[in-house]
Design a protein around this motif. Structure first.
Motif, mmCIF file in Angstrom:
data_model
loop_
_atom_site.group_PDB
_atom_site.id
_atom_site.type_symbol
_atom_site.label_atom_id
_atom_site.label_comp_id
_atom_site.label_asym_id
_atom_site.label_seq_id
_atom_site.Cartn_x
_atom_site.Cartn_y
_atom_site.Cartn_z
ATOM 1 N N GLY A 192 0.801 -1.216 0.000
ATOM 2 C CA GLY A 192 0.000 0.000 0.000
ATOM 3 C C GLY A 192 0.838 1.271 0.000
ATOM 4 O O GLY A 192 1.977 1.294 -0.474
ATOM 5 N N ILE A 193 0.268 2.322 0.580
ATOM 6 C CA ILE A 193 0.916 3.635 0.666
ATOM 7 C C ILE A 193 0.643 4.211 2.044
ATOM 8 O O ILE A 193 -0.452 4.069 2.575
ATOM 9 N N VAL A 194 1.650 4.864 2.633
ATOM 10 C CA VAL A 194 1.439 5.561 3.896
ATOM 11 C C VAL A 194 1.990 6.975 3.795
ATOM 12 O O VAL A 194 2.990 7.219 3.121
ATOM 13 N N ASP A 195 1.325 7.906 4.461
ATOM 14 C CA ASP A 195 1.814 9.271 4.628
ATOM 15 C C ASP A 195 2.215 9.447 6.078
ATOM 16 O O ASP A 195 1.477 9.054 6.989
ATOM 17 N N ILE A 196 3.361 10.080 6.295
ATOM 18 C CA ILE A 196 3.870 10.283 7.650
ATOM 19 C C ILE A 196 3.923 11.780 7.941
ATOM 20 O O ILE A 196 4.471 12.559 7.151
ATOM 21 N N TYR A 197 3.339 12.162 9.066
ATOM 22 C CA TYR A 197 3.269 13.552 9.483
ATOM 23 C C TYR A 197 4.072 13.734 10.772
ATOM 24 O O TYR A 197 4.077 12.855 11.631
ATOM 25 N N ALA A 198 4.724 14.881 10.898
ATOM 26 C CA ALA A 198 5.282 15.241 12.200
ATOM 27 C C ALA A 198 4.120 15.553 13.131
ATOM 28 O O ALA A 198 3.070 16.045 12.697
ATOM 29 N N ALA A 199 4.261 15.251 14.407
ATOM 30 C CA ALA A 199 3.177 15.460 15.369
ATOM 31 C C ALA A 199 2.704 16.905 15.330
ATOM 32 O O ALA A 199 3.499 17.841 15.401
ATOM 33 N N GLY A 200 1.388 17.081 15.185
ATOM 34 C CA GLY A 200 0.789 18.407 15.193
ATOM 35 C C GLY A 200 0.816 19.125 13.865
ATOM 36 O O GLY A 200 0.296 20.245 13.744
ATOM 37 N N LYS A 201 1.389 18.514 12.815
ATOM 38 C CA LYS A 201 1.474 19.144 11.495
ATOM 39 C C LYS A 201 0.406 18.585 10.559
ATOM 40 O O LYS A 201 -0.019 17.449 10.690
ATOM 41 N N GLU A 202 -0.022 19.411 9.604
ATOM 42 C CA GLU A 202 -1.097 19.018 8.689
ATOM 43 C C GLU A 202 -0.579 18.489 7.359
ATOM 44 O O GLU A 202 -1.312 17.834 6.628
ATOM 45 N N LYS A 203 0.673 18.804 6.997
ATOM 46 C CA LYS A 203 1.231 18.338 5.739
ATOM 47 C C LYS A 203 2.218 17.201 6.008
ATOM 48 O O LYS A 203 3.033 17.286 6.925
ATOM 49 N N PRO A 204 2.153 16.132 5.205
ATOM 50 C CA PRO A 204 3.066 15.000 5.432
ATOM 51 C C PRO A 204 4.513 15.374 5.145
ATOM 52 O O PRO A 204 4.795 16.172 4.240
ATOM 53 N N ILE A 205 5.428 14.795 5.908
ATOM 54 C CA ILE A 205 6.845 15.034 5.665
ATOM 55 C C ILE A 205 7.408 14.028 4.662
ATOM 56 O O ILE A 205 8.443 14.268 4.042
ATOM 57 N N VAL A 206 6.706 12.893 4.493
ATOM 58 C CA VAL A 206 7.171 11.899 3.541
ATOM 59 C C VAL A 206 6.020 10.954 3.201
ATOM 60 O O VAL A 206 5.116 10.739 4.015
ATOM 61 N N ARG A 207 6.057 10.405 1.992
ATOM 62 C CA ARG A 207 5.129 9.351 1.571
ATOM 63 C C ARG A 207 5.941 8.110 1.250
ATOM 64 O O ARG A 207 6.949 8.167 0.534
ATOM 65 N N LEU A 208 5.489 6.971 1.770
ATOM 66 C CA LEU A 208 6.161 5.707 1.511
ATOM 67 C C LEU A 208 5.322 4.846 0.581
ATOM 68 O O LEU A 208 4.096 4.806 0.689
ATOM 69 N N GLU A 209 5.998 4.162 -0.320
ATOM 70 C CA GLU A 209 5.365 3.165 -1.173
ATOM 71 C C GLU A 209 5.971 1.798 -0.859
ATOM 72 O O GLU A 209 6.887 1.686 -0.042
ATOM 73 N N LYS A 210 5.454 0.787 -1.480
ATOM 74 C CA LYS A 210 5.821 -0.588 -1.165
ATOM 75 C C LYS A 210 7.331 -0.778 -1.072
ATOM 76 O O LYS A 210 8.085 -0.278 -1.907
ATOM 77 N N ASN A 211 7.750 -1.511 -0.048
ATOM 78 C CA ASN A 211 9.151 -1.879 0.195
ATOM 79 C C ASN A 211 10.019 -0.706 0.636
ATOM 80 O O ASN A 211 11.254 -0.819 0.620
ATOM 81 N N GLU A 212 9.430 0.395 1.078
ATOM 82 C CA GLU A 212 10.231 1.531 1.518
ATOM 83 C C GLU A 212 10.254 1.628 3.047
ATOM 84 O O GLU A 212 9.313 1.206 3.730
#
Length: 310
Positions: A192-212
């Motif tokens: 799948g895909i995941v978006d990672i946000y710093a705590a309290g932030k609205e914009k993701p700092i990175v997006r991960l795709e399969k095997n990342e």
């Protein structure tokens, strides 16, 4: 009170009128409150299974078994933290009972949430979620390490909240490692895909795709393609380390075997190792393997819960 109705409430699928009926019954007497808490505890214990029991049952019927009372179950602590299930005017949509699952050092556990999401919790980990999980949102809070197989729901994303970061997914398999006060955060994406946000932030700092793989080591960010999923095999009882410092390995061994390890020669901690160990090998076997590369001595106290490396 009807057990089937109580279980609907615990699963988060009871209707508003059924919730009113249950909460009114709970509020009627101390005996009813005690009965409610006892049934809640028994229900939560039924969510747990150890690795061997799960594999055995998966082969037979893919059904999570009800565990019997045992010393091992007693080691897994299930805490229901009341956030107002006895509240006035029954504000159902504003206040929900919080469920906290705590796994002590030296143990692992698996739970299944109301939406079908399966979660494996590693040693010394805590997962918290609301009793009405899945109705309007899907939020969990993690302290520790967990592997998630998230049930797909495009309308309600799934969030994993940690001390440093937040992970957003829809239907995905991934691992999160975020022990409290460790200053380390790791996410490994299997599907799948995941978006990672710093705590309290609205914009993701990175997006991960399969095997990342993504890591935040005290502010130092790292994203890479994962060469192997071996290190995720902790849920099978296999501990894998790839070019890891001895300090990291010993920290994990403390969690896996519920011991305290003290190293007197701090220079040893920076040495790096690549290795695989079976849980059943035991910590003494692991230390003896590491001894072959580094000349050190160790001692274990009488209770076998403290190890000193000279």
């Amino acid at each position: 009170m009807n057990q089937e109705l109580l279980h609907k409430y615990f699963k988060g699928i009871a209707t508003i009128s059924e919730e009113e009926q249950i909460l009114q019954w709970v509020d009627e007497s101390p005996e009813n409150r005690q009965a409610f808490k006892k049934e809640r505890m028994l229900y939560d214990i039924a969510l747990f299974t150890d690795e061997k029991q799960l594999r055995k049952e998966d082969k037979k019927a893919r059904i999570l078994p009800m565990l019997k009372w045992s010393a091992r179950i007693a080691a897994v602590i299930v805490v229901a933290v009341s956030c107002g299930f006895l509240f006035r005017d029954y504000q159902y949509n504003k206040v929900a009972q919080m469920q906290t699952v705590k796994v002590p050092a030296g143990q692992r556990a698996q739970i299944t949430l109301a939406d079908g999401t399966r979660i494996w919790l590693n040693a010394k980990s805590t997962l918290t979620y609301a009793s009405n999980f899945g109705r309007a949102d899907r939020n969990v809070t993690l302290e520790g390490e967990a592997f998630f197989e998230v049930a797909k729901n495009k309308d309600i994303p799934f969030y994993v909240n940690t001390e440093k970061n937040k992970v957003r997914v829809v239907g995905t398999s991934f691992n999160v490692c975020a022990y409290k006060d460790s200053k380390e955060f790791e996410t490994t994406l299997v599907e799948g895909i995941v978006d990672i946000y710093a705590a309290g932030k609205e914009k993701p700092i990175v997006r991960l795709e399969k095997n990342e793989f993504f890591a935040d080591y005290d502010g130092k960010l790292k994203k890479t393609v994962l060469p192997s999923y071996d290190y995720l095999r902790w849920k099978e009882g296999l501990y894998c380390f790839d070019d890891s410092e001895l300090s990291h390995i010993l920290n994990r061994l403390e969690l896996y075997y519920n011991v305290k390890i003290t190293v007197k020669n701090k220079k040893l901690l920076s040495h790096r190792y690549t290795a695989k160990f079976k849980e059943q090998d035991g910590i003494e076997h692991i230390l003896k393997v590491i001894q072959k590369d580094q000349n050190f001595k160790y001692s274990i106290n009488e209770d076998k819960d403290q190890i000193t490396i000279e």
